[in-house]
Structures are given as structure tokens and as C-alpha cells.
Design a protein around this motif. Structure first.
Motif, PDB file in Angstrom:
ATOM      1  N   LYS A   3      -7.442  -6.074  -1.798  1.00 33.51           N
ATOM      2  CA  LYS A   3      -6.284  -6.108  -2.693  1.00 33.51           C
ATOM      3  C   LYS A   3      -6.495  -7.193  -3.742  1.00 33.51           C
ATOM      4  N   LYS A   4      -6.523  -6.772  -5.011  1.00 34.88           N
ATOM      5  CA  LYS A   4      -6.746  -7.716  -6.099  1.00 34.88           C
ATOM      6  C   LYS A   4      -5.569  -7.784  -7.065  1.00 34.88           C
ATOM      7  N   THR A   5      -4.525  -7.073  -6.786  1.00 32.35           N
ATOM      8  CA  THR A   5      -3.384  -7.063  -7.693  1.00 32.35           C
ATOM      9  C   THR A   5      -2.092  -7.145  -6.890  1.00 32.35           C
ATOM     10  N   LYS A   6      -1.031  -7.580  -7.547  1.00 34.21           N
ATOM     11  CA  LYS A   6       0.257  -7.687  -6.862  1.00 34.21           C
ATOM     12  C   LYS A   6       1.179  -6.516  -7.175  1.00 34.21           C
ATOM     13  N   ALA A   7       0.848  -5.751  -8.220  1.00 38.20           N
ATOM     14  CA  ALA A   7       1.685  -4.614  -8.604  1.00 38.20           C
ATOM     15  C   ALA A   7       0.896  -3.708  -9.545  1.00 38.20           C
ATOM     16  N   LEU A  28      -3.039   3.769  -2.372  1.00 39.03           N
ATOM     17  CA  LEU A  28      -2.456   2.462  -2.037  1.00 39.03           C
ATOM     18  C   LEU A  28      -1.783   2.478  -0.676  1.00 39.03           C
ATOM     19  N   SER A  29      -1.063   3.547  -0.374  1.00 39.65           N
ATOM     20  CA  SER A  29      -0.326   3.593   0.888  1.00 39.65           C
ATOM     21  C   SER A  29      -1.249   3.571   2.096  1.00 39.65           C
ATOM     22  N   GLU A  30      -2.447   4.099   1.931  1.00 46.35           N
ATOM     23  CA  GLU A  30      -3.385   4.133   3.045  1.00 46.35           C
ATOM     24  C   GLU A  30      -4.268   2.893   3.144  1.00 46.35           C
ATOM     25  N   HIS A  31      -4.519   2.230   2.017  1.00 44.50           N
ATOM     26  CA  HIS A  31      -5.507   1.157   2.017  1.00 44.50           C
ATOM     27  C   HIS A  31      -4.954  -0.235   1.740  1.00 44.50           C
ATOM     28  N   CYS A  32      -3.989  -0.349   0.871  1.00 47.17           N
ATOM     29  CA  CYS A  32      -3.427  -1.672   0.577  1.00 47.17           C
ATOM     30  C   CYS A  32      -2.059  -1.499  -0.094  1.00 47.17           C
ATOM     31  N   PRO A  33      -1.013  -1.380   0.716  1.00 49.78           N
ATOM     32  CA  PRO A  33       0.324  -1.199   0.151  1.00 49.78           C
ATOM     33  C   PRO A  33       0.611  -2.220  -0.954  1.00 49.78           C
ATOM     34  N   THR A  34       1.012  -1.703  -2.098  1.00 49.44           N
ATOM     35  CA  THR A  34       1.236  -2.509  -3.296  1.00 49.44           C
ATOM     36  C   THR A  34       2.457  -1.952  -4.019  1.00 49.44           C
ATOM     37  N   PRO A  35       3.324  -2.816  -4.553  1.00 47.87           N
ATOM     38  CA  PRO A  35       4.440  -2.308  -5.349  1.00 47.87           C
ATOM     39  C   PRO A  35       3.917  -1.447  -6.512  1.00 47.87           C
ATOM     40  N   LEU A  36       4.551  -0.306  -6.714  1.00 49.10           N
ATOM     41  CA  LEU A  36       4.093   0.661  -7.713  1.00 49.10           C
ATOM     42  C   LEU A  36       5.279   1.198  -8.483  1.00 49.10           C
ATOM     43  N   ARG A  37       5.125   1.325  -9.786  1.00 46.11           N
ATOM     44  CA  ARG A  37       6.132   1.958 -10.633  1.00 46.11           C
ATOM     45  C   ARG A  37       5.444   3.060 -11.406  1.00 46.11           C
ATOM     46  N   ARG A  38       5.947   4.296 -11.265  1.00 47.75           N
ATOM     47  CA  ARG A  38       5.372   5.434 -11.974  1.00 47.75           C
ATOM     48  C   ARG A  38       6.242   5.768 -13.176  1.00 47.75           C
ATOM     49  N   ILE A  39       5.637   5.796 -14.347  1.00 48.35           N
ATOM     50  CA  ILE A  39       6.347   6.162 -15.571  1.00 48.35           C
ATOM     51  C   ILE A  39       5.811   7.509 -16.019  1.00 48.35           C
ATOM     52  N   GLY A  40       6.721   8.430 -16.284  1.00 46.08           N
ATOM     53  CA  GLY A  40       6.334   9.756 -16.734  1.00 46.08           C
ATOM     54  C   GLY A  40       7.548  10.661 -16.774  1.00 46.08           C
TER      55      GLY A  40
END
Length: 73
Positions: A3-7, A28-40
Motif C-alpha cells: 500500500k503506497k497511497t491513502k486514497a 483494492l478490496s482483495e489486496h489493500c483496502p483503501t478509501p475510494l471515490r468513483r466519479i462518473g
């Protein structure tokens, strides 16, 4: 996977369901849970128009993306 990022924020001119954001969320859910925001495009029928209008309509402008990043961090 380290994990190299916080979001993460993904932005795409596609439905958020089944698009790039969904693929990123799966990894991410399988390897390193990270806050995520999807824009679209959010669960609605597509529109037709000029790019600037559509970016504003679907909240895909640079301003919208920056706001999402600030909200997440």
C-alpha cells in the motif's frame, strides 16, 4: 501488493458501475483496502451534448475531481 497511497479517486465518462472504478475497487478490496471515490455517470440514462456541457452535467469537470480528492483526503 504494498500500500503506497491513502486514497484513490477514479474519474471516467462511463457508468460508475462496471467501469474503471469498479475494477480498481475489486483489486483494492482483495489486496489493500483503501478509501475510494468513483466519479462518473451515476445510474441514469446517457445524455447527448457537447463535451463541456456533459462534463458539467455528470460532475466530471476538473473542479469536481479536485473537490472529490479534497473530500476524500
Amino acid at each position: 501488493m504494498q500500500k503506497k497511497t491513502k486514497a484513490i479517486v477514479t474519474a471516467e465518462n462511463h457508468n460508475v458501475i462496471g467501469g474503471l472504478g469498479s475494477a480498481v475497487a475489486e483489486v483494492l478490496s482483495e489486496h489493500c483496502p483503501t478509501p475510494l471515490r468513483r466519479i462518473g455517470v451515476k445510474e441514469q440514462f446517457g445524455q447527448v451534448g457537447k463535451a463541456d456541457y456533459l462534463k458539467g452535467f455528470y460532475q466530471l469537470t476538473a473542479k469536481d475531481i479536485v473537490a472529490a480528492v479534497k473530500e476524500l483526503i
